[in-house]
Design an enzyme around this catalytic site. Structure first.
Site, mmCIF file in Angstrom:
data_model
loop_
_atom_site.group_PDB
_atom_site.id
_atom_site.type_symbol
_atom_site.label_atom_id
_atom_site.label_comp_id
_atom_site.label_asym_id
_atom_site.label_seq_id
_atom_site.Cartn_x
_atom_site.Cartn_y
_atom_site.Cartn_z
ATOM 1 N N ASP A 13 0.817 -1.220 0.000
ATOM 2 C CA ASP A 13 0.000 0.000 0.000
ATOM 3 C C ASP A 13 0.849 1.267 0.000
ATOM 4 O O ASP A 13 0.411 2.310 0.478
ATOM 5 C CB ASP A 13 -0.947 0.049 1.216
ATOM 6 C CG ASP A 13 -1.727 -1.237 1.396
ATOM 7 O OD1 ASP A 13 -2.280 -1.717 0.394
ATOM 8 O OD2 ASP A 13 -1.772 -1.756 2.523
ATOM 9 N N GLY A 40 -4.483 -3.951 -4.151
ATOM 10 C CA GLY A 40 -5.323 -2.929 -4.756
ATOM 11 C C GLY A 40 -4.459 -1.725 -5.038
ATOM 12 O O GLY A 40 -3.773 -1.245 -4.156
ATOM 13 N N HIS A 41 -4.425 -1.300 -6.278
ATOM 14 C CA HIS A 41 -3.626 -0.129 -6.620
ATOM 15 C C HIS A 41 -4.564 0.994 -7.004
ATOM 16 O O HIS A 41 -5.528 0.779 -7.726
ATOM 17 C CB HIS A 41 -2.698 -0.427 -7.789
ATOM 18 C CG HIS A 41 -1.731 -1.535 -7.501
ATOM 19 N ND1 HIS A 41 -0.845 -1.483 -6.462
ATOM 20 C CD2 HIS A 41 -1.526 -2.720 -8.108
ATOM 21 C CE1 HIS A 41 -0.129 -2.591 -6.445
ATOM 22 N NE2 HIS A 41 -0.538 -3.360 -7.431
ATOM 23 N N GLN A 225 1.924 -5.929 -2.995
ATOM 24 C CA GLN A 225 2.374 -6.027 -1.595
ATOM 25 C C GLN A 225 3.761 -5.374 -1.448
ATOM 26 O O GLN A 225 4.080 -4.494 -2.218
ATOM 27 C CB GLN A 225 2.363 -7.477 -1.101
ATOM 28 C CG GLN A 225 0.963 -8.052 -0.924
ATOM 29 C CD GLN A 225 0.415 -8.751 -2.158
ATOM 30 O OE1 GLN A 225 1.139 -9.347 -2.923
ATOM 31 N NE2 GLN A 225 -0.868 -8.683 -2.364
HETATM 32 P P1 GDP Z 1 -0.332 0.462 -3.799
HETATM 33 O O1 GDP Z 1 -1.017 -0.827 -3.528
HETATM 34 O O2 GDP Z 1 1.102 0.448 -3.371
HETATM 35 O O3 GDP Z 1 -0.513 0.969 -5.192
HETATM 36 O O4 GDP Z 1 -0.983 1.552 -2.842
HETATM 37 P P2 GDP Z 1 -2.544 1.915 -2.671
HETATM 38 O O5 GDP Z 1 -3.076 2.416 -3.928
HETATM 39 O O6 GDP Z 1 -3.253 0.840 -1.960
HETATM 40 O O7 GDP Z 1 -2.422 3.067 -1.570
HETATM 41 C C1 GDP Z 1 -1.941 4.252 -1.837
HETATM 42 C C2 GDP Z 1 -3.024 5.258 -1.541
HETATM 43 O O8 GDP Z 1 -2.408 6.479 -1.291
HETATM 44 C C3 GDP Z 1 -3.967 5.508 -2.690
HETATM 45 O O9 GDP Z 1 -5.215 5.874 -2.216
HETATM 46 C C4 GDP Z 1 -3.301 6.665 -3.419
HETATM 47 O O10 GDP Z 1 -4.201 7.455 -4.176
HETATM 48 C C5 GDP Z 1 -2.754 7.441 -2.274
HETATM 49 N N1 GDP Z 1 -1.522 8.174 -2.535
HETATM 50 C C6 GDP Z 1 -0.448 7.763 -3.258
HETATM 51 N N2 GDP Z 1 0.536 8.680 -3.226
HETATM 52 C C7 GDP Z 1 0.085 9.695 -2.452
HETATM 53 C C8 GDP Z 1 0.661 10.927 -1.998
HETATM 54 O O11 GDP Z 1 1.797 11.281 -2.313
HETATM 55 N N3 GDP Z 1 -0.125 11.691 -1.150
HETATM 56 C C9 GDP Z 1 -1.380 11.333 -0.770
HETATM 57 N N4 GDP Z 1 -2.042 12.128 0.048
HETATM 58 N N5 GDP Z 1 -1.939 10.184 -1.190
HETATM 59 C C10 GDP Z 1 -1.226 9.375 -2.015
#
Ligand code: GDP
Length: 428
Positions: A13, A40-41, A225
């Site tokens: 995440d 989930g991305h 992950q």
């Molecule tokens: P992943 O599984 O590694 O792709 O991560 P997720 O998508 O589950 O979680 C990342 C969350 O943080 C998502 O809701 C993104 O939109 C949000 N996000 C990513 N980068 C940033 C950032 O720099 N700032 C903020 N506030 N939110 C972010």
């Protein structure tokens, strides 16, 4: 620059989706290498928010081919739903763009039922899995009883193989767990229909990767992950059942290490984890709650609140080593505004002993004996969302990033100051 690997440096995440989306402009193929729809991305761009579980995060870029690699386990119901949802948004998800490796393994409804049954039996030793059947599907893969996506080439034959597998799982569900069996013929018919639908998307995944590399194209390997959830190198047994580390890209997609030009570790400016297991810098106080709310720290797939804590540089140093990171992408720096001081763990201590190396191999029981050693860094109050250049960050935020680089020994090439594609500072 043939292969770029984007890997989670913490417990998942970290924002890999936005980093992959940000880099997709420069690449030709985005390939997911591990995990299933437990990941989930989230990609926020062009005024829309995409929540992807299986389709690689490069899908918004029309010139990019997307591959769900052989190391992935696929729930076809989820994949079909995701393709339909993207198509309804006007995104091209036809077979020429979105491809499914024949070596990927298929998740059955009985895998899901077994996942839930095993978690329930574990009681207070539950792993906190998403109960999506991921673990049992990888277990069948290792036991050589799994079903590969390639079987969908012949939907009728595939239906028969599904029926056999469901019947075998049913015996386990009934005899070991006292649960109701699933209807074999119904499941087989449903999977036969998925096969008809997904068959045009099937490819030899490693052949596609080899072809791209041979033609001098850049491929971006997207991990799911993170390092500490890796089956071999994470905080076992509180880990996922696949190779989440950079090495998993080579295994899951099928190419050699000489092709790898960059390995980007994605880390939040703080730490989170979902599910059970040790988390030494966890904040159970008001600051933890504040980070959770400001960062929207609730699972994309499950909606579960994520556990939040201070940035742990012991973990990032470990991730740099295990993955051979060439750079770090530090996301969610904006979330820390208004917190002072900011604590970062630089080592662990127990009974006068000190280590700067994350003690991963002796397992979760060993890890909880350590206490983090913190350094306090000054916080800032300014909102960062509008900043686009590193030198325009408040001096304390610049110092925070520089401290990470210095302690981990890896440069930070991207800083996230908000979820939107535009809210990115490219700093190399
Ligand atoms: P992943 O599984 O590694 O792709 O991560 P997720 O998508 O589950 O979680 C990342 C969350 O943080 C998502 O809701 C993104 O939109 C949000 N996000 C990513 N980068 C940033 C950032 O720099 N700032 C903020 N506030 N939110 C972010």
């Amino acid at each position: 620059m043939p292969a770029i690997i984007v890997v989670g440096a913490q417990w998942g995440d970290e924002g890999k989706g936005r980093v992959v989306d940000g880099l997709a402009r420069e690449v030709h193929l985005v390939a997911r290498y591990n995990g299933g729809d437990n990941a989930g991305h989230t990609v926020v761009a062009e005024g829309r928010t995409l929540r992807l579980h299986l389709v690689p995060s490069g899908v918004l870029h029309p010139h990019v081919t997307c591959l769900i690699g052989g190391g992935v386990v696929v729930n076809p119901a989820q994949l079909v739903a995701e393709l339909d949802e993207l198509a309804a948004m006007g995104v091209d998800v036809g077979p020429r763009r979105v491809k499914l490796a024949a070596a990927a393994h298929i998740i059955l409804p009985t895998h899901r039922a077994l996942d839930g049954a095993r978690e329930t039996v574990r009681g207070k030793r539950a792993l906190g899995t998403t109960r999506r059947g991921i673990g049992p599907t990888y277990a069948d893969k290792a036991a050589r009883t799994g079903l590969r996506a390639g079987l969908m080439q012949d939907p009728e034959e595939f239906g028969e193989r599904v029926a056999e597998a469901v019947a075998a799982h049913n015996r386990l569900l009934q005899e070991q767990y006292g649960l109701t069996p699933l209807p074999v013929d119904e499941v087989a018919a449903e999977y036969c229909a998925y096969a008809r639908r997904l068959e045009p998307h099937l490819v030899d995944g490693s052949a596609l990767v080899a072809e791209m590399l041979m033609a001098g194209r850049t491929i971006l390997c997207e991990g799911a992950q993170g390092t500490l959830l890796d089956l071999d190198h994470g905080t076992y047994p509180y880990v996922t059942s696949s190779s989440a580390i950079a090495g998993g890209a080579l295994v899951g997609l099928g190419f050699g290490p000489r092709e790898v030009a960059r390995v980007i570790g994605v880390a939040k400016a703080y730490t989170t984890r979902v599910g059970e297991g040790p988390f030494l810098t966890e904040l159970l106080d008001e600051v933890g709650g504040r980070i959770r709310e400001a960062g929207g720290e609730y699972g994309t797939t499950t909606g579960r609140p994520r556990r939040c804590g201070w940035l742990d540089l012991t973990i990032l140093r470990y991730a740099a080593e295990i993955n051979g990171l060439t750079e770090l992408a530090l996301t969610k720096l904006d979330v820390l505004a208004g917190i002072h001081p900011l604590r970062v763990a630089v080592a662990y201590e127990r009974d006068g002993e000190r280590t700067t190396r994350f003690p991963a191999q002796f397992g979760a029981e060993e890890l909880v004996r350590w206490r983090p050693v913190y350094v306090d860094l000054p916080g800032w109050t300014q909102a960062l969302e509008g900043v686009r250049r590193r030198e325009d960050l408040p001096p304390e935020a610049q110092a925070y990033v520089a401290y990470v680089e210095e302690t981990v020994g890896v440069p930070v090439s991207l800083i996230g100051v908000g979820p939107d594609r535009e809210q990115t500072i490219w700093s190399l």
